[in-house]
Design an enzyme around this catalytic site. Structure first.
Site, short mmCIF file in Angstrom:
data_model
loop_
_atom_site.label_atom_id
_atom_site.label_comp_id
_atom_site.label_asym_id
_atom_site.label_seq_id
_atom_site.Cartn_x
_atom_site.Cartn_y
_atom_site.Cartn_z
N SER A 267 12.21 42.57 -54.91
CA SER A 267 10.70 42.66 -54.57
C SER A 267 10.61 42.27 -53.11
CB SER A 267 10.12 41.39 -55.28
OG SER A 267 10.46 40.30 -54.89
N LYS A 268 9.49 42.88 -52.56
CA LYS A 268 9.11 42.62 -51.22
C LYS A 268 8.98 41.07 -50.73
CE LYS A 268 5.89 44.63 -48.24
NZ LYS A 268 4.60 45.12 -48.04
N ARG A 269 8.43 40.57 -51.87
CA ARG A 269 8.11 39.11 -51.61
C ARG A 269 9.52 38.25 -51.34
NH1 ARG A 269 5.60 36.34 -56.16
NH2 ARG A 269 7.70 35.33 -55.70
#
Ligand code: GLU
Length: 504
Positions: A267-269
């Site tokens: 995930s980007k996060r």
């Protein structure tokens, strides 16, 4: 369509231009590209830009330059038109409308006029414990406002009046969709879970599903190779192929790229938190070599069948096959990526390495002013010396900073350990000796230092370590004598004198 092109392998990379090119997207592109090359087929780039709400203007450019950076060139695409264009979906709207019309005429699709509120009310009305969120499907469609229940005249009137409406596929309930996925084997879905998907949205644009199926057909795509996140869409696509009476392409869904540690899709996060490079742009800015990123990504899912790890693009294209892709998720391991980078950096010729490092060296040049970088011969010697010790080409400018500037500070721990009470006296005498030397190469520098140490009755280490600190400011690095030879006598003498002054 003619037989001859149906038999030729054609694959596509079909990104939506919604932002940066993600490394997962690049991997999809690579697998398609390798597959096409291995099979003597065509690799098509298609821009899926029908979702106007998520459209980002620069994204297409970003995708193209990302592919170029990675060294893969589509055979057809928006900037390389072939016989199957246009290659942007927004420019193919007439075609989608024509195919939607065909499904409407054949009774496979219908117009629906329901407002979002009405659909919401339907969901509430039909919700049961087993089915808390009913869909617009065979069970509920009879209760809704659509062309299945309205008279033809009423439908016309509403359309002429420009009432908001969509076109939906009339999906048959209670069946099963089974297909053979080239990576996962037999996959089977119950159509009980499939709704009457929207084909044309109220803004007149096709949905991803309709456009994707129509284009794969119209562009003669023989194999759909894409990420596992699209697997749930496949039954919808297959229902559409059925409705059109078309043979679907072969399907291959590649394993997901997982967060390091293996929990969930990358995930980007998570990536941001860990500082992982997950877009092509980030890889580039962090100084990764494209060959390393391509090699790393290809082995995220594909294996050559033995334990080799380093492959050129040509070799990968030569060996690639879908049978060697595993079904399970693969972890993004940044240490592995760094290892690949190091392998490529170490394998470059010195000239290649300097060329790769050029942008960073250029920055250094404007900062330093020492003039070191104007001397090509010294630059090459420096690069050869550093090459076995670096992971990134930019390390030449960063880790090798002392080649460009006199050290401004001295590593504190090393000073404590290596700078003894007699260091200043020894080094200033040594600096004078050095200053008198006529020739100055690595062998000579070494012989001179050892002779000097013997004269003084000191172990060579008593001089080597503090000299290294004085010359570079840090404890580790390449051979001291080689380093001194590259820096030149005058610079060494100046630096040793300065360290004597500062460290006392
Ligand atoms: N436009 C989709 C994407 O952004 C394409 C999925 C597919 O390959 O069918 O990845």
């Amino acid at each position: 369509m003619t037989e001859s092109f149906l038999s030729k392998v054609r694959v596509r990379f079909a990104p939506s231009p919604t932002g940066s090119l993600h490394i997962g997207g690049l991997r999809t592109a690579l697998f398609n590209y390798f597959f096409a090359r291995r099979r003597g087929g065509a690799f098509v780039l298609r821009i899926e830009d029908t979702d106007r709400a998520r459209f980002v203007r620069e994204a297409e450019h970003n995708i193209l330059s990302g592919l170029e950076w990675a060294g893969i060139q589509p055979d057809e695409g928006p900037d390389r038109p072939g016989d199957f264009g246009p290659y942007r979906q927004s420019e193919r709207r007439v075609m989608y409308a024509r195919y939607a019309r065909q499904l409407l005429d054949e009774g496979h699709a219908y117009y629906a006029f329901d407002t979002p509120e009405e659909i919401e009310a339907m969901r509430k009305r039909f919700a049961t414990e087993e089915n808390p969120s009913p869909k617009y499907d065979a069970v509920t469609r009879g209760e809704m406002t659509n062309s299945l229940g309205l008279s033809g005249e009423e439908v016309r009137r509403r359309i002429d009046r420009k009432d908001a409406h969509v076109v939906r596929l009339k999906a048959d309930p209670g069946g099963r969709i089974t297909f053979h996925d080239r990576i996962r084997g037999r996959v089977s879905f119950s159509t009980g879970g499939v709704d009457d998907q929207i084909l044309i949205k109220s803004d007149g644009m096709p949905t991803y599903h309709l456009a994707n199926v129509v284009d794969d057909r119209e562009m003669g795509i023989t194999h759909v190779i894409r990420g596992e996140e699209w697997l749930p869409s496949t039954p919808k696509h297959l229902l559409l192929y059925q409705a059109f009476g078309w043979e679907p392409p072969e399907m291959a869904h590649m394993p997901l790229i997982m967060n390091p540690g293996g929990k969930g899709k990358l995930s980007k996060r998570h990536a941001e938190k860990q500082g992982l490079p997950v877009t092509v742009e980030q890889c580039r800015e962090a100084g990764y070599e494209p060959e390393a990123v391509v090699n790393f990504l290809t082995l995220l899912g594909w294996n050559p069948g033995d334990d080799r790890e380093l492959f050129s693009v040509d070799e990968m294209a030569e060996l690639f096959s879908l049978d060697r892709i595993g079904g399970g998720g693969v972890q993004f391991d940044v240490n592995k990526l760094n290892w690949f980078n190091q392998q490529y950096v170490r394998g470059f010729s010195v000239d290649e390495l300097l060329e790769r490092a050029a942008p960073w060296l250029r920055d250094r040049r404007s900062a330093s002013g020492v003039g070191f970088l104007e001397n090509e011969e010294r630059q090459r010697r420096m690069a050869a010396l550093m090459q076995p010790r670096i992971t990134f080409s930019k390390d030449l400018a960063e880790a090798g900073g002392y080649f460009f500037e006199d050290p401004a500070t001295y590593d504190e721990v090393a000073v404590k350990k290596r700078w003894k009470a007699d260091s200043a006296a020894l080094l200033s005498a040594y600096a004078s000796r050095l200053g008198d030397a006529s020739v100055f190469d690595a062998a000579q520098a070494e012989a001179m230092l050892r002779a000097f140490a013997e004269e003084r009755g000191a172990g060579a280490g008593r001089i080597i370590h503090p000299v290294r600190l004085a010359v570079s400011g840090v404890p580790g690095g390449p051979s001291l004598f080689e380093m001194m030879a590259v820096l030149g006598k005058d610079t060494c003498v100046r630096r040793i004198r300065r360290a004597v002054e500062v460290l006392g």
